[in-house]
Motif scaffolding. Structure first.
Motif, PDB file in Angstrom:
ATOM      1  N   ALA A  73       0.685  -1.070  -0.149  1.00  0.00           N
ATOM      2  CA  ALA A  73      -0.393  -0.342  -0.273  1.00  0.00           C
ATOM      3  C   ALA A  73       0.801   1.149   0.483  1.00  0.00           C
ATOM      4  CB  ALA A  73      -1.028   0.063   1.065  1.00  0.00           C
ATOM      5  N   SER A  74       0.668   2.681   0.490  1.00  0.00           N
ATOM      6  CA  SER A  74       1.013   4.060   0.538  1.00  0.00           C
ATOM      7  C   SER A  74       1.781   3.933   2.475  1.00  0.00           C
ATOM      8  CB  SER A  74       0.976   4.905  -0.084  1.00  0.00           C
ATOM      9  OG  SER A  74       0.213   4.438  -1.262  1.00  0.00           O
ATOM     10  N   ALA A  75       1.964   2.997   3.264  1.00  0.00           N
ATOM     11  CA  ALA A  75       2.700   3.158   4.244  1.00  0.00           C
ATOM     12  C   ALA A  75       4.274   3.638   3.810  1.00  0.00           C
ATOM     13  CB  ALA A  75       2.463   2.629   5.178  1.00  0.00           C
ATOM     14  N   LEU A  76       4.810   4.799   4.450  1.00  0.00           N
ATOM     15  CA  LEU A  76       6.114   5.108   4.903  1.00  0.00           C
ATOM     16  C   LEU A  76       6.564   3.931   5.357  1.00  0.00           C
ATOM     17  CD1 LEU A  76       7.965   7.331   3.581  1.00  0.00           C
ATOM     18  CD2 LEU A  76       7.939   8.395   5.623  1.00  0.00           C
ATOM     19  N   LEU A  77       6.346   4.606   6.242  1.00  0.00           N
ATOM     20  CA  LEU A  77       7.289   3.600   7.487  1.00  0.00           C
ATOM     21  C   LEU A  77       6.356   2.056   8.051  1.00  0.00           C
ATOM     22  CD1 LEU A  77      10.648   3.500   8.876  1.00  0.00           C
ATOM     23  CD2 LEU A  77       9.184   4.608  10.329  1.00  0.00           C
ATOM     24  N   SER A  78       7.533   0.785   8.838  1.00  0.00           N
ATOM     25  CA  SER A  78       6.290  -0.142   9.946  1.00  0.00           C
ATOM     26  C   SER A  78       8.146  -0.804  10.306  1.00  0.00           C
ATOM     27  CB  SER A  78       6.084  -1.119   8.914  1.00  0.00           C
ATOM     28  OG  SER A  78       6.825  -2.144   8.260  1.00  0.00           O
ATOM     29  N   VAL A  79       7.414  -0.346  11.319  1.00  0.00           N
ATOM     30  CA  VAL A  79       9.155  -0.942  12.999  1.00  0.00           C
ATOM     31  C   VAL A  79       7.457  -2.400  13.090  1.00  0.00           C
ATOM     32  CG1 VAL A  79       9.923  -0.779  14.525  1.00  0.00           C
ATOM     33  CG2 VAL A  79       9.779   1.224  13.154  1.00  0.00           C
ATOM     34  N   ALA A  80       8.287  -3.193  12.892  1.00  0.00           N
ATOM     35  CA  ALA A  80       7.590  -4.870  13.244  1.00  0.00           C
ATOM     36  C   ALA A  80       7.577  -5.753  13.587  1.00  0.00           C
ATOM     37  CB  ALA A  80       6.029  -4.819  12.281  1.00  0.00           C
ATOM     38  N   PRO A  81       7.309  -6.859  14.372  1.00  0.00           N
ATOM     39  CA  PRO A  81       8.177  -8.043  14.279  1.00  0.00           C
ATOM     40  C   PRO A  81       8.386  -8.813  13.280  1.00  0.00           C
ATOM     41  CG  PRO A  81       6.287  -8.026  16.348  1.00  0.00           C
ATOM     42  CD  PRO A  81       6.457  -6.723  15.366  1.00  0.00           C
ATOM     43  N   ARG A  82       8.855  -9.903  12.827  1.00  0.00           N
ATOM     44  CA  ARG A  82       8.639 -10.520  12.025  1.00  0.00           C
ATOM     45  C   ARG A  82       7.629 -11.609  12.186  1.00  0.00           C
ATOM     46  NH1 ARG A  82      10.023  -8.357   7.838  1.00  0.00           N
ATOM     47  NH2 ARG A  82      12.611  -8.008   7.384  1.00  0.00           N
ATOM     48  N   TYR A  83       6.206 -11.536  10.901  1.00  0.00           N
ATOM     49  CA  TYR A  83       5.271 -13.157  11.212  1.00  0.00           C
ATOM     50  C   TYR A  83       6.091 -14.510  12.195  1.00  0.00           C
ATOM     51  CZ  TYR A  83       1.357  -9.730   9.828  1.00  0.00           C
ATOM     52  OH  TYR A  83       1.655  -8.585   9.489  1.00  0.00           O
TER      53      TYR A  83
END
Length: 119
Positions: A49-59
């Motif tokens: 999509a068009s989110a700029l940034l994510s900081v997240a754990p890997r599934y």
């Protein structure tokens, strides 16, 4: 979005929500069209999509942690309420450079050195 623009909002954080995740493409596209970057807990909203940034754990890491907790309960016989709160400690940073260029907002070099980028 007009209320956000009038309030001089610099960026939007999309919280953890199945509704926002499901409709994230519409939401992120509308925000970027108005010059607002979107930060997301979902890597998919950066990649697809068009989110700029994510900081997240890997599934994968979340699944491994859940499996370890299940093993402690089912195999080791521990009582679920006796287990300490478990959390993932490794996070992936993903940046959509196409969105960064569109917004004219480029991440700092130190962040780019540790992030995965999506073109």
């Amino acid at each position: 979005m007009t209320m956000l623009e009038k309030a001089n909002v610099d960026a939007l954080y999309l919280g953890s929500s199945s509704f926002l995740q499901r409709h994230g493409e519409v939401f992120t596209a509308a925000a970027v069209a108005r010059g607002l970057p979107v930060l997301s807990p979902y890597e998919g909203l950066v990649r697809h999509a068009s989110a700029l940034l994510s900081v997240a754990p890997r599934y994968y890491d979340v699944g491994r942690l859940a499996g370890r907790q299940a093993e402690r309960i089912l195999v080791e016989g521990l009582v679920p309420g006796s287990l300490p709160v478990a959390r993932v400690s490794d996070f992936a940073i993903v940046i959509n450079m196409t969105v960064a260029r569109r917004l004219g907002r480029f991440p700092p070099m130190a962040l780019l050195q540790v992030a995965e980028t999506v073109e």
